[in-house]
Design an enzyme around this catalytic site. Structure first.
Site, PDB file in Angstrom:
ATOM      1  N   ASP A  59      38.252  32.513  41.483  1.00 32.39           N
ATOM      2  CA  ASP A  59      37.725  33.844  41.154  1.00 32.39           C
ATOM      3  C   ASP A  59      37.563  34.710  42.409  1.00 32.39           C
ATOM      4  O   ASP A  59      36.481  35.246  42.683  1.00 32.39           O
ATOM      5  CB  ASP A  59      36.386  33.741  40.423  1.00 32.39           C
ATOM      6  CG  ASP A  59      36.427  32.780  39.240  1.00 32.39           C
ATOM      7  OD1 ASP A  59      37.493  32.669  38.619  1.00 32.39           O
ATOM      8  OD2 ASP A  59      35.398  32.146  38.953  1.00 32.39           O
ATOM      9  N   GLU A 231      39.470  37.795  29.971  1.00 30.18           N
ATOM     10  CA  GLU A 231      38.367  37.787  30.927  1.00 30.18           C
ATOM     11  C   GLU A 231      38.823  38.373  32.257  1.00 30.18           C
ATOM     12  O   GLU A 231      39.962  38.818  32.401  1.00 30.18           O
ATOM     13  CB  GLU A 231      37.824  36.371  31.128  1.00 30.18           C
ATOM     14  CG  GLU A 231      38.810  35.392  31.744  1.00 30.18           C
ATOM     15  CD  GLU A 231      38.241  33.982  31.899  1.00 30.18           C
ATOM     16  OE1 GLU A 231      37.223  33.665  31.265  1.00 30.18           O
ATOM     17  OE2 GLU A 231      38.838  33.208  32.675  1.00 30.18           O
ATOM     18  N   HIS A 297      42.583  35.750  37.551  1.00 30.78           N
ATOM     19  CA  HIS A 297      41.289  36.221  38.057  1.00 30.78           C
ATOM     20  C   HIS A 297      41.450  36.863  39.427  1.00 30.78           C
ATOM     21  O   HIS A 297      41.044  36.329  40.455  1.00 30.78           O
ATOM     22  CB  HIS A 297      40.260  35.111  38.113  1.00 30.78           C
ATOM     23  CG  HIS A 297      38.869  35.659  38.022  1.00 30.78           C
ATOM     24  ND1 HIS A 297      38.051  35.434  36.950  1.00 30.78           N
ATOM     25  CD2 HIS A 297      38.181  36.476  38.852  1.00 30.78           C
ATOM     26  CE1 HIS A 297      36.912  36.069  37.126  1.00 30.78           C
ATOM     27  NE2 HIS A 297      36.975  36.717  38.271  1.00 30.78           N
ATOM     28  N   ARG A 327      41.721  25.338  42.546  1.00 27.36           N
ATOM     29  CA  ARG A 327      42.236  26.704  42.508  1.00 27.36           C
ATOM     30  C   ARG A 327      42.124  27.320  43.898  1.00 27.36           C
ATOM     31  O   ARG A 327      41.037  27.394  44.466  1.00 27.36           O
ATOM     32  CB  ARG A 327      41.464  27.525  41.480  1.00 27.36           C
ATOM     33  CG  ARG A 327      41.734  27.101  40.045  1.00 27.36           C
ATOM     34  CD  ARG A 327      40.866  27.843  39.062  1.00 27.36           C
ATOM     35  NE  ARG A 327      39.457  27.470  39.196  1.00 27.36           N
ATOM     36  CZ  ARG A 327      38.472  28.032  38.503  1.00 27.36           C
ATOM     37  NH1 ARG A 327      38.738  29.006  37.646  1.00 27.36           N
ATOM     38  NH2 ARG A 327      37.228  27.620  38.676  1.00 27.36           N
TER      39      ARG A 327
END
Length: 363
Positions: A59, A231, A297, A327
């Site tokens: 993120d 999202e 994201h 990630r």
């Protein structure tokens, strides 16, 4: 020159030659010749970087202010900032923890996707958190009036919520024609895990929503339904100030996490769902041969000289790694179509030299 001084200078000269790599070797005809190794040009070494720039960076978010990049990502139990003027060298920067949650309570656990914004000469961090139970995730905000967000005092301002007060994550702020809006991902009801829509609401100030929320997107295409998720909304504007909303679709626990795009009609009302047009195809998807699974994201930034547009995002290097700490943060330059829409291309190959953002200082 006296003999002692001559010998001293000759000795120093010999040392310098040795440091530079001058060595004596035999030529093909048996004589001595000088050989000097040729190092790669410094400019070539310093002008490139490789992805990922952060190995564990889910993120990712970047805010660019006065030639400085402030970067953060999900850390789970705190909020931290990486401060740098060279975003490609982010992996060499240490983070500064700026806020730690209380030991218990509604915003004490699972701190996700913090975003840093500067509004009216103050800094704001928007983040999702809960009490240890995911169904209680909500959005919260803290404030700092210091010129530098890595110092000063962060004050907890409270929960950012519409009157419906439903599950909420991935909040971002959006100024449009002088009005501030809040956009986030949420559930329609009180217990809809795995089904997420995008919502928007008007704000009266950076920590207060006015009225109720409006849904502007939900999973409708097949490529959004591997997890039924919308999202990570992010606003992007082109040179003509046209508004695009880039979001993440499908579940982060799948390899098919990807980016979709909404476009706000010219002169449209952000609170009118009909004024947002969804692109029927994703705009950024996995590239297994480049070790990019579930890219998404994201956020955006400009090169230091303002001539280039860049996207920063996370992706997994291998298949089946889901929403965990594998990630990694990657960056790459993107272009614009003749119609003025962003063209992100495909995820670039990791560990491959890329030109640094234009204007980034090299040493």
């Amino acid at each position: 020159m006296n003999k002692a001084k001559f010998l001293k200078l000759n000795f120093l000269y010999t040392l310098i030659l040795m440091q530079l790599g001058f060595t004596s070797c035999k030529s093909d005809d048996g004589g001595d010749k000088q050989h000097t190794p040729t190092p790669p040009p410094i400019s070539e070494v310093d002008s490139t970087f490789t992805n990922p720039i952060v190995n564990n960076g889910p993120d990712p978010w970047v805010y660019q202010y006065e030639k400085v990049y402030y970067y953060t990502h999900t850390m789970g139990n705190r909020i931290g900032i990486y401060k740098t003027d060279a975003i490609s060298e982010l992996g060499e920067v240490r983070s500064t923890t700026v806020w730690t949650p209380p030991a218990s309570g509604p915003y004490s656990k699972n701190i996700w996707a913090p975003e840093l914004h500067r509004i009216d000469e103050k800094w704001y961090f928007y983040f999702a958190a809960d009490d240890g139970d995911d169904k209680n995730h909500r959005m919260f905000v803290i404030e700092n009036d210091s010129p530098d967000p890595t110092v000063g005092t962060w004050e907890f301002k409270g929960q950012v919520t519409s009157t419906s007060d439903k599950w909420a994550i991935d909040g971002t702020v959006f100024d449009y024609e002088g009005q501030l809006y809040f956009i986030w991902s949420g559930w329609r009801g009180d217990d809809d895990p795995g089904i997420q829509q995008l919502y928007i609401a008007k704000m009266t100030n950076p920590w207060t929503i006015e009225g109720d929320r409006v849904m502007i997107s939900e999973p409708t295409y097949d490529w959004e339904k591997n997890g039924l998720v919308n999202e990570g909304p992010q606003i992007l504007r082109n040179k003509n100030d046209e508004v695009f909303l880039i979001y993440s679709a499908s579940g982060c626990w799948t390899d098919d996490y990807k980016l979709g795009m909404l476009t706000l009609n010219e002169g449209g009302d952000p609170l009118n769902p009909d004024d947002w047009q969804k692109k029927s195809e994703p705009v950024f998807s996995k590239k297994p041969e480049h070790n990019a699974y579930g890219p998404g994201h994201n956020s955006f930034f400009k090169s230091p000289d303002g001539t280039e547009d860049w996207i920063i995002y996370h992706a997994n290097p291998e298949s089946g790694q889901g929403c965990g700490n594998n990630r990694s943060t990657r960056i790459q330059k993107f272009e614009w179509t003749e119609e003025g829409a962003p063209d992100f291309g495909e995820p670039v190959r990791i560990n491959t030299p890329l030109d640094k953002p234009s204007g980034e200082v090299t040493e």
